[in-house]
Design a protein around this motif. Sequence first.
Motif, PDB file in Angstrom:
ATOM      1  N   ALA A  95      37.864 -20.755  86.975  1.00 48.54           N
ATOM      2  CA  ALA A  95      38.474 -19.328  87.001  1.00 48.54           C
ATOM      3  C   ALA A  95      37.182 -19.116  85.411  1.00 48.54           C
ATOM      4  N   HIS A  96      36.160 -18.654  85.480  1.00 46.70           N
ATOM      5  CA  HIS A  96      35.355 -18.996  84.767  1.00 46.70           C
ATOM      6  C   HIS A  96      35.918 -17.880  83.298  1.00 46.70           C
ATOM      7  N   VAL A  97      35.580 -18.099  82.455  1.00 44.91           N
ATOM      8  CA  VAL A  97      36.525 -17.289  80.847  1.00 44.91           C
ATOM      9  C   VAL A  97      34.970 -16.664  80.294  1.00 44.91           C
ATOM     10  N   ALA A  98      35.057 -16.055  79.626  1.00 43.96           N
ATOM     11  CA  ALA A  98      34.143 -14.898  78.569  1.00 43.96           C
ATOM     12  C   ALA A  98      34.481 -15.546  77.530  1.00 43.96           C
ATOM     13  N   LEU A  99      33.390 -15.749  76.106  1.00 43.04           N
ATOM     14  CA  LEU A  99      33.481 -16.710  75.403  1.00 43.04           C
ATOM     15  C   LEU A  99      34.242 -14.939  74.387  1.00 43.04           C
ATOM     16  N   ASP A 100      34.021 -14.446  74.925  1.00 42.06           N
ATOM     17  CA  ASP A 100      34.841 -13.041  73.656  1.00 42.06           C
ATOM     18  C   ASP A 100      35.802 -13.351  73.783  1.00 42.06           C
ATOM     19  N   ASP A 101      36.103 -13.118  75.287  1.00 42.41           N
ATOM     20  CA  ASP A 101      37.712 -13.107  75.432  1.00 42.41           C
ATOM     21  C   ASP A 101      38.720 -14.725  75.305  1.00 42.41           C
ATOM     22  N   VAL A 102      37.970 -16.017  75.168  1.00 43.61           N
ATOM     23  CA  VAL A 102      38.788 -17.338  73.936  1.00 43.61           C
ATOM     24  C   VAL A 102      38.693 -16.480  72.785  1.00 43.61           C
ATOM     25  N   ALA A 103      37.184 -16.021  72.348  1.00 43.33           N
ATOM     26  CA  ALA A 103      37.197 -16.259  71.425  1.00 43.33           C
ATOM     27  C   ALA A 103      38.534 -14.876  70.111  1.00 43.33           C
ATOM     28  N   ARG A 104      38.542 -13.905  71.003  1.00 46.31           N
ATOM     29  CA  ARG A 104      39.859 -13.193  71.469  1.00 46.31           C
ATOM     30  C   ARG A 104      41.235 -13.672  71.100  1.00 46.31           C
ATOM     31  N   ALA A 105      40.886 -14.537  71.613  1.00 43.36           N
ATOM     32  CA  ALA A 105      42.655 -15.386  71.748  1.00 43.36           C
ATOM     33  C   ALA A 105      43.116 -16.398  71.077  1.00 43.36           C
ATOM     34  N   ALA A 106      41.938 -17.221  70.890  1.00 45.47           N
ATOM     35  CA  ALA A 106      42.038 -17.389  69.586  1.00 45.47           C
ATOM     36  C   ALA A 106      42.360 -17.589  67.861  1.00 45.47           C
ATOM     37  N   ALA A 107      42.036 -16.318  68.455  1.00 49.65           N
ATOM     38  CA  ALA A 107      42.788 -15.795  66.871  1.00 49.65           C
ATOM     39  C   ALA A 107      44.186 -14.830  66.852  1.00 49.65           C
ATOM     40  N   VAL A 108      44.422 -14.793  67.512  1.00 53.91           N
ATOM     41  CA  VAL A 108      46.171 -14.926  67.873  1.00 53.91           C
ATOM     42  C   VAL A 108      46.575 -16.151  68.222  1.00 53.91           C
ATOM     43  N   VAL A 109      46.410 -17.008  68.546  1.00 50.28           N
ATOM     44  CA  VAL A 109      46.929 -18.259  68.358  1.00 50.28           C
ATOM     45  C   VAL A 109      46.581 -18.850  66.299  1.00 50.28           C
ATOM     46  N   LEU A 110      45.547 -18.582  66.675  1.00 51.33           N
ATOM     47  CA  LEU A 110      45.453 -19.239  64.196  1.00 51.33           C
ATOM     48  C   LEU A 110      46.046 -18.425  64.279  1.00 51.33           C
ATOM     49  N   ALA A 111      46.162 -16.779  63.872  1.00 47.14           N
ATOM     50  CA  ALA A 111      46.321 -15.911  62.909  1.00 47.14           C
ATOM     51  C   ALA A 111      47.739 -15.799  63.247  1.00 47.14           C
ATOM     52  N   ASP A 112      48.721 -15.830  64.651  1.00 49.54           N
ATOM     53  CA  ASP A 112      50.196 -14.793  65.003  1.00 49.54           C
ATOM     54  C   ASP A 112      50.854 -16.044  66.023  1.00 49.54           C
ATOM     55  N   ARG A 113      50.582 -16.522  66.310  1.00 51.64           N
ATOM     56  CA  ARG A 113      50.709 -17.971  67.183  1.00 51.64           C
ATOM     57  C   ARG A 113      51.439 -19.049  66.154  1.00 51.64           C
ATOM     58  N   ASP A 114      53.011 -20.508  66.892  1.00 48.81           N
ATOM     59  CA  ASP A 114      52.858 -21.222  66.044  1.00 48.81           C
ATOM     60  C   ASP A 114      53.775 -22.078  66.684  1.00 48.81           C
ATOM     61  N   GLU A 115      53.136 -21.671  67.823  1.00 54.35           N
ATOM     62  CA  GLU A 115      54.483 -22.666  68.919  1.00 54.35           C
ATOM     63  C   GLU A 115      53.739 -24.145  68.651  1.00 54.35           C
ATOM     64  N   ASN A 116      54.616 -25.176  68.417  1.00 54.12           N
ATOM     65  CA  ASN A 116      53.770 -27.284  68.383  1.00 54.12           C
ATOM     66  C   ASN A 116      53.825 -28.080  69.790  1.00 54.12           C
ATOM     67  N   GLY A 117      52.487 -27.737  69.475  1.00 58.08           N
ATOM     68  CA  GLY A 117      52.365 -28.828  70.785  1.00 58.08           C
ATOM     69  C   GLY A 117      52.002 -28.237  72.550  1.00 58.08           C
ATOM     70  N   ARG A 118      51.538 -27.659  71.797  1.00 57.07           N
ATOM     71  CA  ARG A 118      51.216 -26.100  72.941  1.00 57.07           C
ATOM     72  C   ARG A 118      49.650 -26.281  72.909  1.00 57.07           C
ATOM     73  N   SER A 119      49.095 -26.125  74.695  1.00 57.66           N
ATOM     74  CA  SER A 119      48.091 -26.148  75.206  1.00 57.66           C
ATOM     75  C   SER A 119      48.275 -24.228  75.652  1.00 57.66           C
ATOM     76  N   TYR A 120      47.455 -23.825  74.863  1.00 54.28           N
ATOM     77  CA  TYR A 120      46.980 -22.412  75.185  1.00 54.28           C
ATOM     78  C   TYR A 120      45.734 -22.901  76.552  1.00 54.28           C
ATOM     79  N   VAL A 121      45.967 -22.866  77.322  1.00 52.69           N
ATOM     80  CA  VAL A 121      45.998 -22.516  78.447  1.00 52.69           C
ATOM     81  C   VAL A 121      44.530 -21.062  79.511  1.00 52.69           C
ATOM     82  N   ILE A 122      43.243 -20.431  78.420  1.00 49.25           N
ATOM     83  CA  ILE A 122      42.511 -19.883  78.441  1.00 49.25           C
ATOM     84  C   ILE A 122      41.102 -19.783  79.849  1.00 49.25           C
TER      85      ILE A 122
END
Length: 287
Positions: free
Chosen positions: A175-202
């Motif tokens: 299920a190939h993913v676009a780099l822009d989608d990875v970056a947008r998801a990453a920004a949310v993880v880094l700035a807004d999310r805080d689940e310890n030990g979670r793997s965010y599979v994009i």
Amino acid sequence: LLPRSHHYSRPVILITGASGMFGGAILAQLAARGMPVRAMAHSAVRAEEMQRPGVDPVVADMDQPNTLNQALDGIDTVFLVSPMNGGVEVRERNVLDAALRTGVRRIVKLYGAVNHRGDPLGSLHDASVEALRQSGIQWALLSPTSVLETSLLAMIPWIEATGAIMASAGDGKVAHVALDDVARAAAVVLADRDENGRSYVITGPDLLTMNEVCAIMSEVTSCSIPYVDVSDAELQKVLVEEAGMTAEQAEMGVICHYRAWRNGGAEVRTDTFHELTGETPTTVAQW
């Protein structure tokens, strides 16, 4: 470069590999959100290129641990990414050690959704993850599946030269993913999310074989672009003799990924991108 005494009103995020593909895209997303970001590069020239409002460039080298303390001083969260070669574990442990010395609260490591089943590259990343687990620091994994920019853009010279895409992926689905989608998801993880030990599979929205990807490319471009499946050995020969790679570069950069696809290690699709952003991921045709 800004002095390390620079003060911020909000927690600062350090982006390692900020001049690379993932780091650069995530840096742009965080800067657009107005997040205070420190961008790490291995040379002053690269650091100067990243100078922009809200971005604090810093020169440090993951291969030189004595350069890392200053880069991580005052940092809340580190996005950790390193070159895809045999130095992964050592470099990432160097950053982890510096994070523990300087009081970093959290590390988000680029990992991946593709199961490499203990191959050399997978083992290096797994060892780095285990070090995070054992360290006591808060951590999470950003785990994109295979990214379209690396999976397909690198194929353009082959398409131009042969009219086809060559790989050793067999009938493996991704299920190939676009780099822009990875970056947008990453920004949310880094700035807004805080689940310890979670793997965010994009992932992207559709599990596709390379034959199906080539059919989509052919339709969109109005050009016939067939898929030619070869053995790992045949592909290595081409990469070494025609693309100028070393055997290690060919294995870790290309072949091990196709092997994982072929063995079913990439057959995963999630709704994590929608969960994080509220949007629908980019399709191969749209990309």
